[in-house]
Design a protein around this motif. Structure first.
Motif, short mmCIF file in Angstrom:
data_model
loop_
_atom_site.label_atom_id
_atom_site.label_comp_id
_atom_site.label_asym_id
_atom_site.label_seq_id
_atom_site.Cartn_x
_atom_site.Cartn_y
_atom_site.Cartn_z
N GLU A 238 0.73 -1.12 -0.31
CA GLU A 238 0.04 0.01 -0.16
C GLU A 238 0.89 1.28 -0.04
O GLU A 238 0.66 2.18 -0.46
CB GLU A 238 -0.84 0.11 1.27
CG GLU A 238 -1.84 1.23 1.16
CD GLU A 238 -2.90 1.30 2.29
OE1 GLU A 238 -3.84 2.04 2.10
OE2 GLU A 238 -2.95 0.20 3.15
N ARG A 239 1.90 1.13 0.63
CA ARG A 239 2.97 2.32 0.55
C ARG A 239 3.58 2.66 -0.83
O ARG A 239 3.39 3.92 -1.07
CB ARG A 239 4.19 2.15 1.70
CG ARG A 239 3.63 2.47 2.97
CD ARG A 239 5.06 2.21 3.92
NE ARG A 239 5.70 1.32 4.05
CZ ARG A 239 5.56 0.27 5.10
NH1 ARG A 239 4.32 0.54 6.04
NH2 ARG A 239 5.99 -0.85 5.10
N ARG A 242 0.36 4.10 -2.84
CA ARG A 242 0.11 5.32 -2.63
C ARG A 242 1.21 6.45 -3.04
O ARG A 242 0.95 7.63 -3.35
CB ARG A 242 -0.13 5.61 -1.21
CG ARG A 242 -1.56 5.04 -0.54
CD ARG A 242 -1.79 5.36 1.00
NE ARG A 242 -2.99 4.62 1.30
CZ ARG A 242 -4.06 5.22 1.11
NH1 ARG A 242 -4.04 6.76 0.73
NH2 ARG A 242 -5.15 4.96 1.72
N TYR A 245 0.77 6.22 -7.05
CA TYR A 245 -0.65 6.45 -7.66
C TYR A 245 -1.39 7.49 -6.43
O TYR A 245 -2.53 6.89 -6.02
CB TYR A 245 -1.31 5.28 -8.02
CG TYR A 245 -0.59 4.35 -8.87
CD1 TYR A 245 -0.70 4.88 -10.31
CD2 TYR A 245 0.17 3.40 -8.62
CE1 TYR A 245 0.09 4.10 -11.42
CE2 TYR A 245 0.89 2.73 -9.57
CZ TYR A 245 0.67 3.14 -10.83
OH TYR A 245 1.49 2.42 -11.90
N PRO A 246 -0.90 8.40 -6.00
CA PRO A 246 -1.65 9.30 -5.08
C PRO A 246 -3.03 9.69 -5.42
O PRO A 246 -3.88 10.05 -4.33
CB PRO A 246 -0.75 10.59 -4.96
CG PRO A 246 -0.13 10.80 -6.15
CD PRO A 246 0.35 9.12 -6.63
N SER A 248 -5.11 7.63 -7.27
CA SER A 248 -5.65 6.67 -7.80
C SER A 248 -7.25 6.50 -7.40
O SER A 248 -7.62 6.81 -6.38
CB SER A 248 -5.19 5.34 -7.28
OG SER A 248 -5.70 4.31 -7.73
N LEU A 251 -8.32 4.48 -4.17
CA LEU A 251 -7.72 4.88 -2.97
C LEU A 251 -9.01 4.98 -1.80
O LEU A 251 -8.30 5.37 -0.76
CB LEU A 251 -7.02 6.27 -3.03
CG LEU A 251 -5.41 6.10 -3.44
CD1 LEU A 251 -5.08 7.45 -3.59
CD2 LEU A 251 -4.87 5.13 -2.44
N GLU A 253 -11.02 4.34 1.21
CA GLU A 253 -10.54 3.25 2.31
C GLU A 253 -11.77 2.21 2.87
O GLU A 253 -12.90 2.34 2.43
CB GLU A 253 -10.35 4.32 3.74
CG GLU A 253 -9.27 5.22 3.34
CD GLU A 253 -8.01 4.22 3.49
OE1 GLU A 253 -7.94 2.94 3.90
OE2 GLU A 253 -6.93 5.00 2.80
#
Length: 271
Positions: A238-239, A242, A245-246, A248, A251, A253
Protein backbone atom coordinates in the motif's frame (compact mmCIF):
# COMPACT_ATOMS: atom_id res chain seq x y z
CA UNK A 1 -17.50 -62.41 -81.55
CA UNK A 2 -19.73 -59.64 -82.78
CA UNK A 3 -20.26 -58.45 -79.17
CA UNK A 4 -16.52 -58.19 -78.59
CA UNK A 5 -16.11 -56.15 -81.78
CA UNK A 6 -18.82 -53.75 -80.57
CA UNK A 7 -17.00 -53.20 -77.28
CA UNK A 8 -13.74 -52.54 -79.10
CA UNK A 9 -15.43 -50.09 -81.44
CA UNK A 10 -17.00 -48.22 -78.54
CA UNK A 11 -13.62 -47.99 -76.81
CA UNK A 12 -12.03 -46.58 -79.97
CA UNK A 13 -14.77 -43.97 -80.22
CA UNK A 14 -14.30 -42.96 -76.58
CA UNK A 15 -10.56 -42.67 -77.03
CA UNK A 16 -11.11 -40.52 -80.07
CA UNK A 17 -13.46 -38.24 -78.19
CA UNK A 18 -10.96 -38.01 -75.36
CA UNK A 19 -8.31 -36.95 -77.86
CA UNK A 20 -10.64 -34.24 -79.08
CA UNK A 21 -10.81 -32.86 -75.58
CA UNK A 22 -14.30 -33.91 -74.51
CA UNK A 23 -12.90 -35.71 -71.44
CA UNK A 24 -9.67 -33.75 -71.06
CA UNK A 25 -9.05 -31.25 -68.32
CA UNK A 26 -9.23 -27.55 -69.07
CA UNK A 27 -6.11 -26.45 -70.88
CA UNK A 28 -3.55 -24.45 -68.89
CA UNK A 29 -3.97 -20.91 -70.18
CA UNK A 30 -0.62 -19.91 -68.69
CA UNK A 31 1.30 -22.44 -70.76
CA UNK A 32 4.11 -20.68 -72.57
CA UNK A 33 3.73 -17.46 -70.59
CA UNK A 34 6.97 -15.65 -69.85
CA UNK A 35 8.02 -14.86 -66.30
CA UNK A 36 7.23 -11.20 -66.93
CA UNK A 37 3.69 -11.95 -68.09
CA UNK A 38 3.04 -14.32 -65.19
CA UNK A 39 4.25 -11.75 -62.69
CA UNK A 40 2.21 -8.98 -64.31
CA UNK A 41 -0.99 -11.04 -64.35
CA UNK A 42 -0.48 -12.27 -60.80
CA UNK A 43 0.16 -8.73 -59.56
CA UNK A 44 -3.03 -7.54 -61.23
CA UNK A 45 -5.01 -10.26 -59.48
CA UNK A 46 -3.37 -9.32 -56.17
CA UNK A 47 -4.18 -5.63 -56.62
CA UNK A 48 -7.74 -6.60 -57.48
CA UNK A 49 -7.99 -8.59 -54.23
CA UNK A 50 -8.45 -11.85 -56.12
CA UNK A 51 -6.11 -13.59 -53.71
CA UNK A 52 -6.75 -17.21 -54.65
CA UNK A 53 -6.04 -16.55 -58.31
CA UNK A 54 -3.01 -14.42 -57.46
CA UNK A 55 -1.57 -17.24 -55.36
CA UNK A 56 -2.09 -19.72 -58.20
CA UNK A 57 -0.25 -17.49 -60.66
CA UNK A 58 2.60 -16.65 -58.30
CA UNK A 59 3.03 -20.36 -57.53
CA UNK A 60 3.05 -21.10 -61.26
CA UNK A 61 5.71 -18.43 -61.73
CA UNK A 62 7.85 -19.82 -58.93
CA UNK A 63 7.66 -23.39 -60.22
CA UNK A 64 8.24 -22.46 -63.87
CA UNK A 65 11.04 -19.97 -63.27
CA UNK A 66 12.57 -20.93 -59.90
CA UNK A 67 15.85 -19.17 -60.59
CA UNK A 68 14.49 -16.09 -62.32
CA UNK A 69 14.43 -12.55 -61.05
CA UNK A 70 10.75 -12.78 -60.06
CA UNK A 71 10.86 -16.04 -58.08
CA UNK A 72 11.74 -14.59 -54.69
CA UNK A 73 9.29 -11.72 -55.05
CA UNK A 74 6.62 -14.26 -55.97
CA UNK A 75 7.30 -16.10 -52.70
CA UNK A 76 6.88 -12.89 -50.75
CA UNK A 77 3.67 -12.04 -52.57
CA UNK A 78 2.28 -15.50 -51.89
CA UNK A 79 2.75 -14.92 -48.16
CA UNK A 80 1.10 -11.50 -48.44
CA UNK A 81 -1.84 -12.88 -50.44
CA UNK A 82 -2.47 -15.59 -47.85
CA UNK A 83 -2.31 -12.92 -45.14
CA UNK A 84 -4.84 -10.73 -46.94
CA UNK A 85 -7.13 -13.69 -47.51
CA UNK A 86 -6.98 -14.35 -43.74
CA UNK A 87 -5.45 -17.79 -44.13
CA UNK A 88 -3.15 -17.45 -41.13
CA UNK A 89 -1.63 -20.93 -41.23
CA UNK A 90 -0.67 -20.74 -44.90
CA UNK A 91 0.58 -17.18 -44.53
CA UNK A 92 2.85 -18.09 -41.63
CA UNK A 93 4.12 -21.16 -43.47
CA UNK A 94 4.99 -19.03 -46.51
CA UNK A 95 6.74 -16.46 -44.32
CA UNK A 96 8.80 -19.08 -42.49
CA UNK A 97 9.74 -20.72 -45.77
CA UNK A 98 10.99 -17.46 -47.22
CA UNK A 99 13.01 -16.56 -44.13
CA UNK A 100 14.60 -20.02 -44.11
CA UNK A 101 15.45 -19.95 -47.83
CA UNK A 102 16.55 -16.32 -48.03
CA UNK A 103 17.84 -15.14 -44.63
CA UNK A 104 20.01 -12.48 -46.25
CA UNK A 105 17.49 -11.15 -48.74
CA UNK A 106 17.41 -7.36 -48.99
CA UNK A 107 13.73 -7.31 -47.99
CA UNK A 108 13.69 -10.12 -45.44
CA UNK A 109 12.88 -7.52 -42.77
CA UNK A 110 9.46 -7.18 -44.37
CA UNK A 111 8.82 -10.87 -43.89
CA UNK A 112 9.61 -10.58 -40.17
CA UNK A 113 7.21 -7.65 -40.06
CA UNK A 114 4.54 -9.61 -41.94
CA UNK A 115 4.90 -12.48 -39.48
CA UNK A 116 4.13 -10.03 -36.70
CA UNK A 117 1.13 -8.62 -38.56
CA UNK A 118 -0.32 -12.07 -39.15
CA UNK A 119 -0.27 -12.87 -35.43
CA UNK A 120 -1.25 -9.32 -34.51
CA UNK A 121 -4.47 -9.56 -36.50
CA UNK A 122 -5.22 -12.89 -34.86
CA UNK A 123 -4.79 -11.46 -31.37
CA UNK A 124 -7.00 -8.48 -32.25
CA UNK A 125 -9.78 -10.99 -32.90
CA UNK A 126 -9.02 -12.44 -29.46
CA UNK A 127 -9.33 -9.01 -27.84
CA UNK A 128 -12.71 -8.44 -29.50
CA UNK A 129 -14.11 -11.08 -27.15
CA UNK A 130 -12.12 -10.06 -24.08
CA UNK A 131 -15.24 -9.14 -22.13
CA UNK A 132 -17.39 -12.00 -23.39
CA UNK A 133 -15.37 -14.99 -22.28
CA UNK A 134 -13.98 -16.26 -18.99
CA UNK A 135 -10.40 -15.04 -18.74
CA UNK A 136 -9.05 -18.43 -17.70
CA UNK A 137 -10.47 -20.00 -20.88
CA UNK A 138 -8.44 -17.77 -23.19
CA UNK A 139 -4.84 -18.31 -24.23
CA UNK A 140 -3.19 -15.15 -25.58
CA UNK A 141 -0.79 -17.22 -27.67
CA UNK A 142 -1.14 -15.03 -30.74
CA UNK A 143 -0.43 -11.93 -28.65
CA UNK A 144 2.82 -13.37 -27.36
CA UNK A 145 3.83 -14.63 -30.80
CA UNK A 146 3.08 -11.27 -32.42
CA UNK A 147 5.16 -9.52 -29.78
CA UNK A 148 8.03 -11.98 -30.28
CA UNK A 149 7.92 -11.48 -34.05
CA UNK A 150 8.02 -7.69 -33.82
CA UNK A 151 10.75 -7.87 -31.19
CA UNK A 152 12.86 -10.06 -33.46
CA UNK A 153 12.46 -7.55 -36.28
CA UNK A 154 13.41 -4.63 -34.03
CA UNK A 155 16.43 -6.52 -32.68
CA UNK A 156 17.74 -7.76 -36.03
CA UNK A 157 16.83 -4.73 -38.12
CA UNK A 158 16.84 -1.64 -35.87
CA UNK A 159 17.07 0.64 -38.91
CA UNK A 160 14.29 -1.04 -40.88
CA UNK A 161 11.49 1.19 -42.10
CA UNK A 162 9.13 -1.24 -40.37
CA UNK A 163 10.76 -0.81 -36.94
CA UNK A 164 8.87 2.33 -35.76
CA UNK A 165 5.49 0.74 -36.43
CA UNK A 166 6.68 -2.50 -34.83
CA UNK A 167 7.65 -0.63 -31.67
CA UNK A 168 4.20 0.97 -31.51
CA UNK A 169 2.56 -2.42 -31.90
CA UNK A 170 4.83 -3.91 -29.23
CA UNK A 171 3.68 -1.28 -26.74
CA UNK A 172 0.08 -2.08 -27.59
CA UNK A 173 0.72 -5.80 -27.18
CA UNK A 174 2.42 -5.33 -23.81
CA UNK A 175 -0.69 -3.55 -22.57
CA UNK A 176 -2.87 -6.28 -24.06
CA UNK A 177 -0.92 -9.02 -22.30
CA UNK A 178 -0.98 -7.09 -19.02
CA UNK A 179 -4.72 -6.58 -19.40
CA UNK A 180 -5.18 -10.31 -19.84
CA UNK A 181 -3.22 -10.96 -16.65
CA UNK A 182 -5.37 -8.42 -14.79
CA UNK A 183 -8.49 -10.27 -15.90
CA UNK A 184 -7.08 -13.53 -14.59
CA UNK A 185 -6.06 -11.92 -11.28
CA UNK A 186 -9.58 -10.53 -10.90
CA UNK A 187 -10.99 -13.95 -11.69
CA UNK A 188 -8.95 -15.54 -8.89
CA UNK A 189 -9.77 -12.81 -6.39
CA UNK A 190 -13.51 -12.95 -7.05
CA UNK A 191 -13.44 -16.68 -6.42
CA UNK A 192 -11.51 -16.40 -3.19
CA UNK A 193 -8.18 -17.63 -4.55
CA UNK A 194 -6.34 -14.73 -2.95
CA UNK A 195 -2.83 -16.14 -3.08
CA UNK A 196 -3.20 -16.94 -6.79
CA UNK A 197 -4.58 -13.44 -7.39
CA UNK A 198 -1.64 -11.84 -5.58
CA UNK A 199 0.89 -13.95 -7.46
CA UNK A 200 -0.70 -13.15 -10.81
CA UNK A 201 -0.69 -9.44 -10.00
CA UNK A 202 2.93 -9.65 -8.89
CA UNK A 203 3.78 -11.20 -12.25
CA UNK A 204 2.39 -8.10 -13.94
CA UNK A 205 4.72 -5.99 -11.80
CA UNK A 206 7.77 -7.89 -13.01
CA UNK A 207 6.82 -8.59 -16.63
CA UNK A 208 4.95 -5.44 -17.69
CA UNK A 209 6.53 -2.59 -15.77
CA UNK A 210 5.47 0.14 -18.17
CA UNK A 211 1.86 -0.98 -18.48
CA UNK A 212 -1.06 1.08 -17.11
CA UNK A 213 -2.24 -2.19 -15.54
CA UNK A 214 0.41 -1.80 -12.82
CA UNK A 215 -1.93 0.45 -10.84
CA UNK A 216 -4.65 -2.16 -10.56
CA UNK A 217 -2.14 -4.96 -10.08
CA UNK A 218 -0.86 -3.23 -6.93
CA UNK A 219 -4.40 -2.75 -5.70
CA UNK A 220 -5.21 -6.42 -6.24
CA UNK A 221 -2.13 -7.32 -4.23
CA UNK A 222 -3.22 -5.04 -1.39
CA UNK A 223 -6.69 -6.55 -1.25
CA UNK A 224 -5.40 -10.10 -1.60
CA UNK A 225 -2.81 -9.72 1.16
CA UNK A 226 -5.52 -8.19 3.35
CA UNK A 227 -7.77 -11.21 2.79
CA UNK A 228 -4.86 -13.54 3.56
CA UNK A 229 -4.05 -11.70 6.78
CA UNK A 230 -0.56 -10.88 5.51
CA UNK A 231 -0.50 -7.46 7.17
CA UNK A 232 3.14 -6.57 6.63
CA UNK A 233 3.03 -7.34 2.92
CA UNK A 234 -0.25 -5.50 2.62
CA UNK A 235 1.13 -2.37 4.29
CA UNK A 236 4.36 -2.41 2.26
CA UNK A 237 2.40 -2.76 -0.98
CA UNK A 238 0.00 0.00 0.00
CA UNK A 239 2.91 2.38 0.69
CA UNK A 240 4.27 1.72 -2.80
CA UNK A 241 0.79 2.12 -4.25
CA UNK A 242 0.13 5.48 -2.56
CA UNK A 243 3.57 6.78 -3.47
CA UNK A 244 3.13 6.02 -7.17
CA UNK A 245 -0.61 6.60 -7.53
CA UNK A 246 -1.60 9.29 -5.00
CA UNK A 247 -4.74 10.15 -6.97
CA UNK A 248 -5.78 6.62 -7.84
CA UNK A 249 -9.47 5.86 -8.19
CA UNK A 250 -8.80 2.83 -5.97
CA UNK A 251 -7.76 4.89 -2.94
CA UNK A 252 -11.08 4.86 -1.06
CA UNK A 253 -10.73 3.33 2.37
CA UNK A 254 -12.40 0.35 4.04
CA UNK A 255 -15.82 -0.76 2.90
CA UNK A 256 -16.11 2.22 0.60
CA UNK A 257 -13.06 0.97 -1.28
CA UNK A 258 -14.54 -2.49 -1.57
CA UNK A 259 -17.82 -1.13 -2.93
CA UNK A 260 -16.00 1.24 -5.27
CA UNK A 261 -13.79 -1.55 -6.55
CA UNK A 262 -16.61 -3.98 -7.23
CA UNK A 263 -18.69 -1.25 -8.86
CA UNK A 264 -15.76 -0.33 -11.08
CA UNK A 265 -15.09 -3.93 -12.02
CA UNK A 266 -18.71 -4.82 -12.67
CA UNK A 267 -19.18 -1.85 -14.99
CA UNK A 268 -15.85 -2.05 -16.81
CA UNK A 269 -14.66 -5.63 -16.72
CA UNK A 270 -17.42 -8.09 -15.97
CA UNK A 271 -16.48 -11.62 -16.96
Amino acid sequence: MQKKLSVVAATVVLLGLSGCGLFSEKADETKGWSATKLYSEASEELDGQHYERAIQLFEKLESSYPFGTYAQQAQMNIAYAYYKSQDQAQALAAVERFIKLHPNHANVDYMYYLRGLINFNDQVSFLNFVYEQDATERDPKATREAYAAFKELVTKFPNSKYTPDSLDRMRYLINAMASYEIHVARYYYRRGAYLAAANRAMGIMSDFRDSPSIEEALFIMIRSYDKLGMTELRNDTERVFRLNYPNSKFLDEGKKAERHWWKFWSSNASM
